[in-house]
Design a protein around this motif. Structure first.
Motif, mmCIF file in Angstrom:
data_model
loop_
_atom_site.group_PDB
_atom_site.id
_atom_site.type_symbol
_atom_site.label_atom_id
_atom_site.label_comp_id
_atom_site.label_asym_id
_atom_site.label_seq_id
_atom_site.Cartn_x
_atom_site.Cartn_y
_atom_site.Cartn_z
ATOM 1 N N LYS A 79 3.882 -66.426 8.697
ATOM 2 C CA LYS A 79 5.122 -65.675 8.454
ATOM 3 C C LYS A 79 5.470 -65.642 6.977
ATOM 4 C CE LYS A 79 6.887 -66.511 13.041
ATOM 5 N NZ LYS A 79 7.782 -67.344 13.851
ATOM 6 N N ASP A 94 3.396 -62.958 5.299
ATOM 7 C CA ASP A 94 3.880 -61.599 5.559
ATOM 8 C C ASP A 94 5.331 -61.422 5.100
ATOM 9 O OD1 ASP A 94 3.508 -59.024 6.288
ATOM 10 O OD2 ASP A 94 3.837 -59.343 8.430
ATOM 11 N N ARG A 95 5.870 -62.428 4.411
ATOM 12 C CA ARG A 95 7.233 -62.380 3.895
ATOM 13 C C ARG A 95 8.282 -62.208 4.981
ATOM 14 N NH1 ARG A 95 8.076 -58.395 -1.010
ATOM 15 N NH2 ARG A 95 9.455 -57.390 0.473
ATOM 16 N N LEU A 111 4.099 -53.632 1.533
ATOM 17 C CA LEU A 111 3.478 -54.804 2.143
ATOM 18 C C LEU A 111 2.982 -54.488 3.556
ATOM 19 C CD1 LEU A 111 3.060 -57.682 1.070
ATOM 20 C CD2 LEU A 111 5.012 -58.387 2.451
ATOM 21 N N ALA A 112 3.788 -53.672 4.272
ATOM 22 C CA ALA A 112 3.418 -53.319 5.639
ATOM 23 C C ALA A 112 2.187 -52.423 5.677
ATOM 24 C CB ALA A 112 4.591 -52.633 6.343
ATOM 25 N N ILE A 169 -0.607 -55.509 5.022
ATOM 26 C CA ILE A 169 -0.742 -56.633 5.944
ATOM 27 C C ILE A 169 -0.324 -56.223 7.356
ATOM 28 C CG2 ILE A 169 0.015 -58.976 6.479
ATOM 29 C CD1 ILE A 169 0.580 -59.467 3.604
ATOM 30 N N TYR A 189 0.482 -57.783 11.145
ATOM 31 C CA TYR A 189 0.867 -59.082 11.702
ATOM 32 C C TYR A 189 0.856 -59.004 13.226
ATOM 33 C CZ TYR A 189 4.123 -62.867 12.975
ATOM 34 O OH TYR A 189 4.734 -63.954 13.551
ATOM 35 N N PRO A 216 -4.618 -52.161 7.841
ATOM 36 C CA PRO A 216 -4.334 -53.251 6.906
ATOM 37 C C PRO A 216 -5.597 -53.754 6.236
ATOM 38 C CG PRO A 216 -4.468 -54.131 9.118
ATOM 39 C CD PRO A 216 -4.757 -52.660 9.226
ATOM 40 N N LEU A 264 -2.966 -60.828 9.962
ATOM 41 C CA LEU A 264 -2.487 -62.172 10.278
ATOM 42 C C LEU A 264 -2.309 -62.265 11.779
ATOM 43 C CD1 LEU A 264 0.355 -62.300 7.599
ATOM 44 C CD2 LEU A 264 -1.991 -63.114 7.332
ATOM 45 N N SER A 275 7.512 -56.983 9.814
ATOM 46 C CA SER A 275 6.114 -56.863 9.413
ATOM 47 C C SER A 275 5.694 -55.397 9.327
ATOM 48 C CB SER A 275 5.208 -57.626 10.383
ATOM 49 O OG SER A 275 4.994 -56.876 11.553
#
Lengths: 253, 356
Positions: free
Chosen positions: A46, A49-50, A74-75, A78, A80, A155, A159, B251
């Protein structure tokens, strides 16, 4: 994409969960994060992935600190896959995967987004369930849908938080195969796993966490009694068969 | 790439949704014409159409249509749409199938604020005759602002529960019930210190009736409902992603706290405006989104506009029924929606997760 975790610390209220965690992962590598319950595996994912804000330290993606990415940037990098997810509203599989296109949407999905999703449906062989409600799926099917959603984000880093823990044997292997195939195409993955045998088989790197600290990190050599026994508090036996390592838990220490 | 079979199938499911919307619109037009025609002053539909097209003027019929029925019908449509959309948005934003302006106590809070303005701040002029007492709102902005401020108190409590406590839907609704009783007690308190005529007026006003709005009130309701609807449709993909939970939404690049805060603020404002002009109309916001989901599934991009259509249609139908069922007595529509909505609410609770 290269991930560097540098002296990462995190605490819930004042209870430290991660302390001085340092890790490194190259393009196309699969890092297995192992450790007993509560050792900080999920928290680590977590933080990367901030979703959680670390208390100290920094995380870099190809040298750029993650706090310098916007949320949607970021999305787009990465994906998740959470441990579990339940929806209280009806969502069909296609729409659920389409959610992965959210970081690319201005307002609504375009032709390209729909094409991308149907490609992923084909790739993961989800055609038969594509129009069904995710509430009606089995655990394994649902897990695949969530992974499909993460793949739809295209991505460079994936994660996954215990992606196999609720699955039957076949689904476990299918899910890990998907991750392996993505790695071959260059996606770096960080996978929290409980099953050390799956970790041994699929991961190129391993990090063993104990109470928020990295106890051991490196290649498959991490999986040796000298590391596993004190951290998990179990006596283990290791077998090598056909070039593969198998870990057998013998008894609690 | 040629359309895969999956894509074709998906497109087909979208056509069904659009069809649902078209059927809704046709029913809406039909219901509107019917509602214009019936009532204590009956008019044949042909006359109604002539009057609407301004081919006939300066008659009693013209007055009945343009000054009584059209505002009433448009109020029902707008308020129904507004409440349904506010409910749909709240349910998604809070991940709570039982969420709605009414069940979360926000309607009662808004009603308290409005009653406060009417009772204590002198925002209403009273008319009273032997037969009835009524409050005419002479300062709609003051009433609406008080209703909104008061609704914000309830909204803040609910938001804190959602944000920091990760409350279950049940906890949230129980809190909503508590908030509802608290604000109802507040309204009762105001009544206790009012004179008889004023009590009667406030009670009558809290009933929830679309018949007391004129053109200018309607303009204010619409001026809030239409932009709010646009805002919710614009955010529909954010709300879609909310369904997968806060962490997943983050996310996927959604600023969960901001989207939730603004969504709740706007749905509270919408509720406050509607409540301050027509009183509490329960269950529309709760039940309509569920009915729509039954038919078209959960995709917000369709759910929100179709909830608006269905909400408007249902409230208009309910109001038309309320006007005609024991004619010549005209019932406040709020009573009727409660009679219809409460059993549906219980049904949803019993049916529980099988349906959600």
């Amino acid at each position: 994409m290269k991930i560097t975790v540098n002296r990462l610390s995190f605490s819930y209220n004042s209870r430290p969960v991660l302390q001085d965690v340092a890790l490194e992962l190259g393009e196309g590598e699969i890092l297995g994060v192992i450790g007993p319950n509560g050792s900080g595996k999920s928290t680590l994912l977590k933080c990367i992935d901030r979703i959680l804000k670390p208390k100290g330290g920094a995380i870099y993606l190809d040298g750029k600190e993650i706090s310098r990415f916007t949320m949607s940037e970021l999305a787009r990098v990465i994906g998740y896959v959470p441990q579990q997810e339940d929806s209280r509203f009806p969502v069909n599989v296609f729409d659920a995967i389409l959610m992965g296109r959210k970081p690319f949407l201005n307002w609504k999905p375009s032709r390209k987004d729909f094409d991308k999703v149907s490609e992923i449906v084909d790739m993961l062989k989800l055609q038969d369930i594509a129009m069904r409600d995710i509430g009606s799926l089995s655990g394994g099917e649902r897990q695949k849908v969530i992974i499909a959603r993460a793949i739809a984000q295209e991505p460079q880093v994936l994660l996954l938080d215990e992606p196999t823990s609720n699955l039957d044997l076949r689904h476990q292997l299918e899910v890990m195969d998907i991750i392996e195939n993505l790695a071959k195409q260059g996606t770096s993955s960080v996978v929290a796993v409980h099953d050390l045998n799956l970790a041994a088989r699929y991961c190129s790197k391993l990090a063993l966490l104990q109470e928020g600290k990295v106890y051991a990190a490196g290649g498959l050599e991490v999986l040796q009694p000298g590391n596993i026994e004190p951290v998990y508090q179990v006596k283990i036996k290791i077998h090598v068969n056909g070039g593969r390592t198998f870990i057998q838990a013998d008894r609690p220490l | 790439m040629a359309d895969s079979t999956i894509l074709a199938e998906y497109r087909k499911s979208i056509v069904t949704k659009i069809l649902f919307g078209l059927v809704g619109i046709v029913l809406l037009v039909t219901a509107t014409l019917y509602a214009l025609a019936v009532g204590s002053y009956y008019l044949p539909v042909a006359d109604v159409v002539n009057i609407l097209l301004l081919r006939e003027a300066d008659t009693t019929a013209f007055n009945v249509i343009w000054n009584i029925r059209v505002p009433r019908i448009l109020t029902a449509l707008t308020a129904g749409a507004g409440l349904a959309v506010a409910g749909a948005a709240m349910q998604s934003i809070l991940r709570n199938p039982l969420g709605s302006p009414f069940t979360l106590g926000i309607s009662s809070a808004a009603a308290f604020g409005a009653a406060f303005a009417l009772g204590f701040l002198g925002a209403g002029v009273m008319t009273s005759s032997a037969a009835e007492a009524a409050i005419i709102i002479n300062n709609p902005y003051l009433v609406t602002i008080c209703a909104f401020l008061s609704s914000l108190v309830a909204t803040a409590v609910i938001l804190m529960l959602a944000q920091y406590k990760g409350a279950t839907p049940e906890t949230m609704i129980l809190t909503g019930v508590a908030l509802g009783s608290l604000f109802t007690a507040g309204t009762t308190f105001i009544q206790y210190f009012s004179d008889q005529v004023r009590i009667a007026a406030i009670v009558f006003w809290t009933f929830g009736d679309v018949g007391k709005t004129g053109w200018s009130d309607l303009a204010i309701i619409a001026a809030v409902t239409v932009p709010a609807l646009a805002y919710f449709i614009y955010n529909s993909w954010n709300y879609n992603v909310f369904k997968a939970g806060d962490e997943t939404a983050k996310s996927l690049g959604v600023d969960v706290h901001r989207v939730r805060l603004f969504g709740m603020l706007i749905s509270s404002l919408l509720t406050a405006v509607i409540v301050s002009f027509i009183g509490i109309i329960g269950f529309v916001g709760l039940v309509i989104p569920h009915i729509v989901r039954r038919f078209i599934g959960g995709n917000e991009i369709y759910l929100i506009p179709l909830s608006a259509i269905t909400g408007g249609l249902l409230l208009l139908a309910a109001d038309t029924l309320a006007r005609t069922v024991i004619a010549p007595i005209v019932l406040p529509v709020g009573i009727l929606t409660s009679f219809m909505g409460a059993p549906l609410f219980i049904y949803l609770v019993i049916k529980g997760r099988n349906y959600w």
